[in-house]
Design an enzyme around this catalytic site. Sequence first.
Site, PDB file in Angstrom:
ATOM      1  N   LEU A   1       0.871  -1.385   0.004  1.00 35.52           N
ATOM      2  CA  LEU A   1       0.118   0.020  -0.291  1.00 35.52           C
ATOM      3  C   LEU A   1       0.749   1.434  -0.021  1.00 35.52           C
ATOM      4  O   LEU A   1       1.688   1.412   0.655  1.00 35.52           O
ATOM      5  CB  LEU A   1      -0.749   0.014   0.889  1.00 35.52           C
ATOM      6  CG  LEU A   1      -1.936   1.124   1.424  1.00 35.52           C
ATOM      7  CD1 LEU A   1      -2.989   0.756   2.191  1.00 35.52           C
ATOM      8  CD2 LEU A   1      -1.155   2.395   2.334  1.00 35.52           C
ATOM      9  N   LEU A   2       0.519   2.109  -0.937  1.00 39.90           N
ATOM     10  CA  LEU A   2       1.156   3.467  -0.888  1.00 39.90           C
ATOM     11  C   LEU A   2       0.216   4.484  -0.662  1.00 39.90           C
ATOM     12  O   LEU A   2      -1.091   4.264  -0.768  1.00 39.90           O
ATOM     13  CB  LEU A   2       1.543   3.886  -2.312  1.00 39.90           C
ATOM     14  CG  LEU A   2       1.937   5.402  -2.871  1.00 39.90           C
ATOM     15  CD1 LEU A   2       2.862   5.203  -3.926  1.00 39.90           C
ATOM     16  CD2 LEU A   2       0.816   5.875  -3.306  1.00 39.90           C
TER      17      LEU A   2
ATOM     18  N   ASP B   1       0.653   8.783   1.247  1.00 39.97           N
ATOM     19  CA  ASP B   1       1.114  10.036   0.780  1.00 39.97           C
ATOM     20  C   ASP B   1       2.426  10.195   0.045  1.00 39.97           C
ATOM     21  O   ASP B   1       3.172   9.692   0.512  1.00 39.97           O
ATOM     22  CB  ASP B   1       1.318  10.932   2.126  1.00 39.97           C
ATOM     23  CG  ASP B   1      -0.005  10.713   3.266  1.00 39.97           C
ATOM     24  OD1 ASP B   1      -0.950  10.129   2.726  1.00 39.97           O
ATOM     25  OD2 ASP B   1       0.374  11.366   4.398  1.00 39.97           O
TER      26      ASP B   1
HETATM   27  C1  FRU Z   1      -2.484  11.176   5.906  1.00 41.45           C
HETATM   28  C2  FRU Z   1      -1.576  10.670   6.819  1.00 41.45           C
HETATM   29  C3  FRU Z   1      -0.644  11.221   7.633  1.00 41.45           C
HETATM   30  C4  FRU Z   1       0.124  10.425   8.404  1.00 41.45           C
HETATM   31  C5  FRU Z   1       0.250   9.407   7.273  1.00 41.45           C
HETATM   32  C6  FRU Z   1       0.427   8.081   7.599  1.00 41.45           C
HETATM   33  O1  FRU Z   1      -2.716  10.414   4.624  1.00 41.45           O
HETATM   34  O2  FRU Z   1      -2.795  10.079   7.678  1.00 41.45           O
HETATM   35  O3  FRU Z   1      -1.493  12.185   8.456  1.00 41.45           O
HETATM   36  O4  FRU Z   1       1.448  10.952   8.476  1.00 41.45           O
HETATM   37  O5  FRU Z   1      -0.856   9.318   6.396  1.00 41.45           O
HETATM   38  O6  FRU Z   1       0.541   6.891   6.622  1.00 41.45           O
END
Ligand code: FRU
Length: 484
Positions: free
Chosen positions: A40-41, A43
């Site tokens: 899973l990707l 951010d």
């Molecule tokens: C946003 C988020 C961020 C966090 C990251 C964890 O999608 O929830 O706030 O750092 O993803 O994967």
Amino acid sequence: MSENDQLLRLWARETVDKYHETVQQDPYRLHYHLMPPVGLLNDPNGLIQFKGVYHVFYQWNPFETAHGAKFWGHYTSTDLLQWREEPIALAPSEWYDKNGCYSGSAVEWEGRMYLFYTGNVKQADGTRETYQCLAVSEDGIQFEKVGPILNHPEGYTAHFRDPKVWRQGDCWFMVLGAQTTEEQGAVALFRSKDLFEWEEAGRIAGSGLNGLGDFGYMWECPDLIHLNGQDILLVSPQGLEARGYEFQNLFQSGYFAGKFDGERLIYEHGPFTELDRGFDLYAPQTFIDEKGRTILFGWMGMTDEAEQHQPTLASHWVHALTMPRELHFENGQLSQRPMDEMKRLRKNKVQTELAIGDEELSFPQIAGKSTELIVELLELQGSSFTITFRNNAELRYDAERSEVTLERKSVRTGETESRTCIVPSLSKIHAFLDHSSLEIFLNGGKEVFTARYFPEPMDEDITFSGEAVVRLEKWDLRGFVVDR
Ligand code: FRU
């Protein structure tokens, strides 16, 4: 590097190798978007051009198509088209990041790359801790973790993350996404002289500030940028109620335009505008490249109830990044445009000008699944104009209501779902189709619809209807080259 770090990297590599072929053979694999090698990707992280090379890091769970202890995956490129899968940048190996190296950003200083990220820690009793951490690199490939670099300030819960750092004057600033102890979303500001020691500099935006009422229980991934005389705060608030056509997704991404005063440490801003009108854009991040362009990548996905129904789960991967987009601020509004570089993926141009009637029309030469399509509406005689993409999604312009609607089939229920926005006068539709994604830029990127969609893999039909005279341009698009 600790032993634990080495082990995690080894397991991740093994998982990538194990499923490499399965992912490659998925008909829904994207061809000109960055996606995870497996797993899973979410951010985009640490976007930067460092010593001429573009670096794109991303939140990554290599082991499952679900969220978990995130790594920072890493791609590099010199032209945004030909990419290289680099070794893992950060693995969740230490006491301060053992449940995830969460989102963050990169800066260059005196020839080194500095990564700021959030160490996520869940204790056995279920309590959560967060640490804002630093890792440093000479070459942009191998990173040495420095560990936590700031104290958790009072007034915030442990939902405190996603440091974005920039330099202004002779000072470094950092914005963080936060939840106050009253469970309100906020952006916290910090500053530093040397990147290592940080002092709290107040709350610059959030629920209850700058004329905002209740505006969600948590704000994620803030990014404060300067564009055409404006200071723009991009942020992803959680907990906004749907309101008319707005805020239809589970979580939102949008921006405020205003003025940031780095002396008085105040940010004054106007109203919130959603960045995207489609289904799948979250946690975008920007950077300025060596040509001075402000470039945005977003997560083309969402942590919603549909996530675990994505058909790509069967092939051991899920989600992707958007294509890179250049940001502009014009007439009080942010626009997003495809990067010029994307033109180099074009081949097999087809161009035609024609009158379309009420009947659905398709042309054998205008079809495809890795395709760029430009439709200029030269004359609209009827009240609406519709494009159907591979019998699975549809973009409809209703000129009487000045509305554009994107419909697609829900992966969860199979039913049609839609998103709509107001477009006073639609003249140009610029659509990018990849094997399972749509990015549609309207009127020069003033509005954008981003969506994943999952048509029958062999279906390449694009059809048009509605009485109109249009100019069509269409190219097949080559894929990115991704070296391992
Ligand atoms: C946003 C988020 C961020 C966090 C990251 C964890 O999608 O929830 O706030 O750092 O993803 O994967």
